[in-house]
Motif scaffolding. Sequence first.
Motif, short mmCIF file in Angstrom:
data_model
loop_
_atom_site.label_atom_id
_atom_site.label_comp_id
_atom_site.label_asym_id
_atom_site.label_seq_id
_atom_site.Cartn_x
_atom_site.Cartn_y
_atom_site.Cartn_z
N ALA A 194 1.04 -1.18 -0.19
CA ALA A 194 0.00 -0.50 0.13
C ALA A 194 1.09 1.21 -0.04
N ASP A 195 0.38 1.78 0.10
CA ASP A 195 1.12 3.26 -0.05
C ASP A 195 2.05 4.39 1.27
N ILE A 196 0.78 3.78 2.42
CA ILE A 196 1.18 3.67 3.94
C ILE A 196 1.11 2.93 4.82
N MET A 197 2.38 2.28 5.19
CA MET A 197 2.41 0.61 5.70
C MET A 197 2.19 0.61 7.48
N LEU A 198 1.46 1.20 7.92
CA LEU A 198 1.60 1.06 9.34
C LEU A 198 2.39 -0.15 10.31
N LEU A 199 3.57 -0.19 10.99
CA LEU A 199 3.06 -1.76 11.65
C LEU A 199 3.35 -1.37 13.04
N ASP A 200 2.78 -2.43 13.67
CA ASP A 200 2.54 -2.02 15.30
C ASP A 200 4.04 -2.13 16.02
N VAL A 201 3.43 -1.26 16.95
CA VAL A 201 4.70 -1.82 17.75
C VAL A 201 4.26 -0.94 19.55
N LEU A 202 4.25 -2.49 19.66
CA LEU A 202 3.55 -3.22 21.23
C LEU A 202 4.62 -2.92 23.00
N ASP A 203 5.99 -3.75 22.55
CA ASP A 203 6.68 -3.74 22.95
C ASP A 203 8.19 -3.77 22.19
N GLU A 204 9.01 -4.66 23.34
CA GLU A 204 10.54 -4.72 22.70
C GLU A 204 10.52 -5.79 21.39
N ALA A 205 9.68 -6.70 21.02
CA ALA A 205 9.85 -8.22 20.55
C ALA A 205 8.85 -7.28 19.16
N SER A 206 7.65 -6.45 19.20
CA SER A 206 7.59 -5.86 18.30
C SER A 206 8.20 -4.96 17.67
N GLN A 207 8.76 -3.97 18.24
CA GLN A 207 9.75 -2.91 17.89
C GLN A 207 10.11 -4.07 17.29
N THR A 208 11.87 -4.22 17.73
CA THR A 208 12.64 -5.34 16.84
C THR A 208 12.19 -5.39 15.93
N ALA A 209 11.04 -6.37 15.35
CA ALA A 209 11.08 -7.00 14.38
C ALA A 209 10.03 -6.28 13.83
N ALA A 210 9.89 -4.63 13.93
CA ALA A 210 9.24 -3.65 12.96
C ALA A 210 10.15 -2.70 12.29
N GLY A 211 11.57 -2.77 13.23
CA GLY A 211 12.78 -1.97 12.94
C GLY A 211 13.71 -2.56 11.30
N SER A 212 13.65 -4.37 12.28
CA SER A 212 14.01 -5.00 10.85
C SER A 212 13.69 -5.21 9.60
N LEU A 213 12.30 -5.23 9.62
CA LEU A 213 11.43 -5.03 8.20
C LEU A 213 11.86 -3.64 7.74
N LEU A 214 11.89 -2.53 8.74
CA LEU A 214 11.84 -1.33 7.82
C LEU A 214 13.12 -1.07 7.44
N TRP A 215 14.16 -2.05 8.29
CA TRP A 215 15.62 -2.19 7.67
C TRP A 215 16.31 -2.75 6.27
N THR A 216 15.54 -3.69 5.77
CA THR A 216 15.35 -4.92 5.37
C THR A 216 14.96 -4.20 3.45
N GLN A 217 13.23 -3.82 3.74
CA GLN A 217 12.67 -3.39 2.63
C GLN A 217 13.19 -1.74 2.48
#
Length: 431
Positions: A194-217
Motif C-alpha cells: 500500500a502507499d502507507i504501511m503502519l507497523l504496530d509497536v507494542l513491546d520490545e519484540a514487536s519493535q525489533t521486528a518492525a525495525g528489522s522490516l524497515l531496514w531490510t526493505q
Amino acid sequence: MTRPLISYYGDDFTGSTDVMEALSSNGVETVLFLKVPDAALSSRFSGARAFGLAGTSRSETPEWMDVRLREAFEWLRTLDADLCHYKVCSTFDSAPHVGSIGRAIEIGRNVFGAKTVPLIVGAPQIRRYTAFGELFAAYQGVNYRIDRHPVMSRHPVTPMDEANLLRHLSRQTKLSSALVDVVSLLADGRPEKADIMLLDVLDEASQTAAGSLLWTQRRENGRFVCGSSGVEYALLPAWRSEGILGAKPVFVAAGPVDRLAVVSGSVSPTTERQIRHAIGNGFEGIMLDPIELSRETEGPEIAIAVEAALKVLREGHSVILYTALGPAADRGGDLSNSARHRLGRALGRIQAALVSRAGLSRVVVAGGDTSSHALGEMGISALTLKMPLPQTPGSPLCIAHGGPSDGLEIALKGGQVGGDDYFSMIRAGRV
C-alpha cells in the motif's frame, strides 16, 4: 564521506531533539540543524552519521508544506542517507488544515520516489504503544487510548478524537494504507502493499521486528519513512545486529548552575505541575499575557518581561516566565495560527535577551510549538546532545552552536514530557 545512516525532518523542535537523544545516546553521532546549513557549518560536523533538520510543520498549513517542506525534503535527499525520516509527534495529533501528516507523507513520497511509506508511531521507551492500529499513550502512569487521553483528546489546536491511526490519516490524504498488526509482525507475515504501511509497536519484540522490516526493505520501499522517534528506537537493534553501532557513549552529569531561565508557552497540565513544582523549589514565576505578546504590533510587554526577569536573576534566583498554568488558565485558546507563531517568537526574544544580558549558561524553552518559533529568535544554528535524560526521555539537555548563543546549554521540553521536577532537574544538571 560515509553515507549517513539516517536523515530526518522534525515537525517541531522538541520532537527533533527527541530523535537526536535516541540516536546520540546509542552511539550514532547526530547533529540537528535549525536551518539548512552552509558549507562552513556543515564542515563542523563532518563526522556525524545522522543529520536532522528541525522544522515547524506541525503548526503549519498544507499550503506552507507544499513549498517549505518540499524544499526541506529536497535538501535532505542530497545527503543520500540510507533512510530519511519525517518525524511526527508520538501522540500523532494533526488535522487536515494544520500539521497534516497525510500531506507531509504525500510530499515526501513524491520527493523520494517512495513506493511504500512505512509508518512507526509506537515507542515503548516514551510510553507510546500501537496495537491493531490504535494508539495508546501514558499520562501520570496510566495508559490511555489516545482519543480518551486526558490531555491529547483536548489539545487546543489538534485534539485527537480518533485512535485508529489509519482512519485518522484518511482525513488528511487519499493515499492507500495497510496495517501490519502485532500478530502478523511477530509471525513474520508478508506486509500488504500500500502507499502507507503502519507497523504496530507494542513491546520490545514487536519493535525489533518492525525495525528489522524497515531496514531490510528500505531500498525496495524507497528510503522514506514517517513516524515518531519510535522509528529510531526500532532501527537501533537492526543496526546493532549488523555491527553498525559501537559501544554506547558515557555521559557525565552536566552539574548545577546557580541560575536557570525558563520560558513556557505550554498549556499542558504536565507543564503546569512542573511550573508549580519549580516555584515551590526556588524559582520565581512571572505570568505573561499571551494576547499582548501575540499582537502584530509589538508593544512594551517584551521589555517589561525582560526587566522583571533580570531583576530576579540579578538577585541570584532562577526564573520561569509562563503564559498559562494549565489548560484552565489558557487565555490564548482562540489565537490564530499566525498569532501563535508571534507568541513563540516573542518568548524567544525574551530568552535571547536574558541570555545576553544576564550571562546565562543554561536555559529551557517549554512547549513544542513555542520551541519551534522561539529558537529562530535566539541565533542558534545547530544543536548537539550534551546530556540525555534516561528517566524522562524526549527533552534532553543540548549544546547550541552558532551565533551569540554558541556553547549555550538548552533544553526544549514538549508539553507532555518530563516529571514534576523537570525544571529543577535541568537546573541541577543531573543524569
